[in-house]
Write a protein that holds these residues in place. Structure first.
Motif, PDB file in Angstrom:
ATOM      1  N   PHE A 147       0.930  -1.069   0.014  1.00  0.00           N
ATOM      2  CA  PHE A 147      -0.160   0.033   0.053  1.00  0.00           C
ATOM      3  C   PHE A 147       0.548   1.364  -0.210  1.00  0.00           C
ATOM      4  O   PHE A 147       2.040   1.343   0.336  1.00  0.00           O
ATOM      5  N   ALA A 148       0.204   2.333  -0.732  1.00  0.00           N
ATOM      6  CA  ALA A 148       1.159   3.520  -0.448  1.00  0.00           C
ATOM      7  C   ALA A 148       1.047   4.279   0.884  1.00  0.00           C
ATOM      8  O   ALA A 148      -0.400   4.184   1.429  1.00  0.00           O
ATOM      9  N   VAL A 149       1.759   5.038   1.102  1.00  0.00           N
ATOM     10  CA  VAL A 149       1.596   5.817   2.565  1.00  0.00           C
ATOM     11  C   VAL A 149       2.304   7.289   2.191  1.00  0.00           C
ATOM     12  O   VAL A 149       2.966   7.512   1.143  1.00  0.00           O
ATOM     13  N   GLU A 150       1.572   8.378   3.189  1.00  0.00           N
ATOM     14  CA  GLU A 150       1.867   9.627   3.084  1.00  0.00           C
ATOM     15  C   GLU A 150       2.561   9.902   4.425  1.00  0.00           C
ATOM     16  O   GLU A 150       2.201   9.625   5.366  1.00  0.00           O
ATOM     17  N   PRO A 151       3.573  10.782   4.502  1.00  0.00           N
ATOM     18  CA  PRO A 151       4.048  11.287   5.670  1.00  0.00           C
ATOM     19  C   PRO A 151       3.468  11.738   6.463  1.00  0.00           C
ATOM     20  O   PRO A 151       2.158  12.518   6.346  1.00  0.00           O
ATOM     21  N   GLY A 152       3.543  11.439   7.845  1.00  0.00           N
ATOM     22  CA  GLY A 152       2.579  12.282   9.050  1.00  0.00           C
ATOM     23  C   GLY A 152       1.377  11.247   9.283  1.00  0.00           C
ATOM     24  O   GLY A 152       0.620  11.527  10.075  1.00  0.00           O
ATOM     25  N   GLU A 153       0.960  10.229   8.294  1.00  0.00           N
ATOM     26  CA  GLU A 153      -0.047   9.477   8.503  1.00  0.00           C
ATOM     27  C   GLU A 153       0.141   8.256   9.381  1.00  0.00           C
ATOM     28  O   GLU A 153       1.222   7.674   9.262  1.00  0.00           O
ATOM     29  N   HIS A 154      -0.718   7.680  10.024  1.00  0.00           N
ATOM     30  CA  HIS A 154      -0.700   6.193  10.745  1.00  0.00           C
ATOM     31  C   HIS A 154      -1.518   5.251   9.800  1.00  0.00           C
ATOM     32  O   HIS A 154      -2.573   5.781   9.599  1.00  0.00           O
ATOM     33  N   TYR A 155      -0.968   4.144   9.588  1.00  0.00           N
ATOM     34  CA  TYR A 155      -1.827   3.076   8.550  1.00  0.00           C
ATOM     35  C   TYR A 155      -2.079   1.906   9.436  1.00  0.00           C
ATOM     36  O   TYR A 155      -0.846   1.471   9.761  1.00  0.00           O
ATOM     37  N   HIS A 156      -3.015   1.572   9.969  1.00  0.00           N
ATOM     38  CA  HIS A 156      -3.608   0.393  10.592  1.00  0.00           C
ATOM     39  C   HIS A 156      -3.974  -0.466   9.689  1.00  0.00           C
ATOM     40  O   HIS A 156      -4.957  -0.148   9.032  1.00  0.00           O
ATOM     41  N   VAL A 157      -3.583  -1.707   9.418  1.00  0.00           N
ATOM     42  CA  VAL A 157      -3.884  -2.613   8.321  1.00  0.00           C
ATOM     43  C   VAL A 157      -4.241  -4.029   8.797  1.00  0.00           C
ATOM     44  O   VAL A 157      -3.299  -4.806   8.991  1.00  0.00           O
ATOM     45  N   PRO A 158      -5.546  -4.058   9.062  1.00  0.00           N
ATOM     46  CA  PRO A 158      -6.093  -5.514   9.622  1.00  0.00           C
ATOM     47  C   PRO A 158      -6.210  -6.273   8.420  1.00  0.00           C
ATOM     48  O   PRO A 158      -6.548  -6.146   7.521  1.00  0.00           O
ATOM     49  N   LEU A 159      -5.739  -7.525   8.889  1.00  0.00           N
ATOM     50  CA  LEU A 159      -5.876  -8.809   7.973  1.00  0.00           C
ATOM     51  C   LEU A 159      -7.054  -9.801   8.409  1.00  0.00           C
ATOM     52  O   LEU A 159      -6.827 -10.224   9.645  1.00  0.00           O
TER      53      LEU A 159
END
Length: 129
Positions: A104-116
């Motif tokens: 997945f793509a990310v942006e600075p300053g963001e948090h990414y919680h990725v549940p499976l």
């Protein structure tokens, strides 16, 4: 933890075939600073008994893409072995997908919680909160 120059990532796994967290699944984290760049392995962890991976490495500054690799085959092999101790099964309950790779793509300053959300024959994933 994210800063204005970096993003951060967390994940957890729910085994939807039993409605419980999937503990003991190895998770590897990789990142790259652009679509054409090579992946850099950052390290990994394993899910705890709540299915959470709380100690993934920090992302380097400039990260634009992240990959989470989940080694799910050993989890399902252990689950199958545990089930057969109580009642031997005459069906294939191993993992159709021995590993799951989510990019997945990310942006600075963001948090990414990725549940499976996982079961032996399928999975889904989403951006959580």
């Amino acid at each position: 933890m994210s800063t204005s120059a970096t993003a951060s990532v967390s994940t957890h796994i729910l085994d939807t075939s039993i409605g419980r967290p999937a503990g003991g699944v190895a998770v590897q984290l990789s990142a790259r600073p652009g679509r054409a760049a090579d992946w850099q392995a950052l390290g990994g962890s394993a899910t705890d008994e709540d299915g959470r991976c709380k100690d993934l490495p920090a992302l380097p500054e400039g990260t634009t893409h992240v990959r989470l690799d989940f080694a799910v085959e050993p989890y399902f092999e252990k689950k199958q072995a545990d089930a057969q101790q109580d009642a031997p099964a005459n069906r294939d309950s191993g993992a159709f997908f021995p590993e799951v790779a989510i990019t997945f793509a990310v942006e600075p300053g963001e948090h990414y919680h990725v549940p499976l959300l996982l079961n032996p024959f399928g999975y889904s994933v989403y951006r959580g909160s």
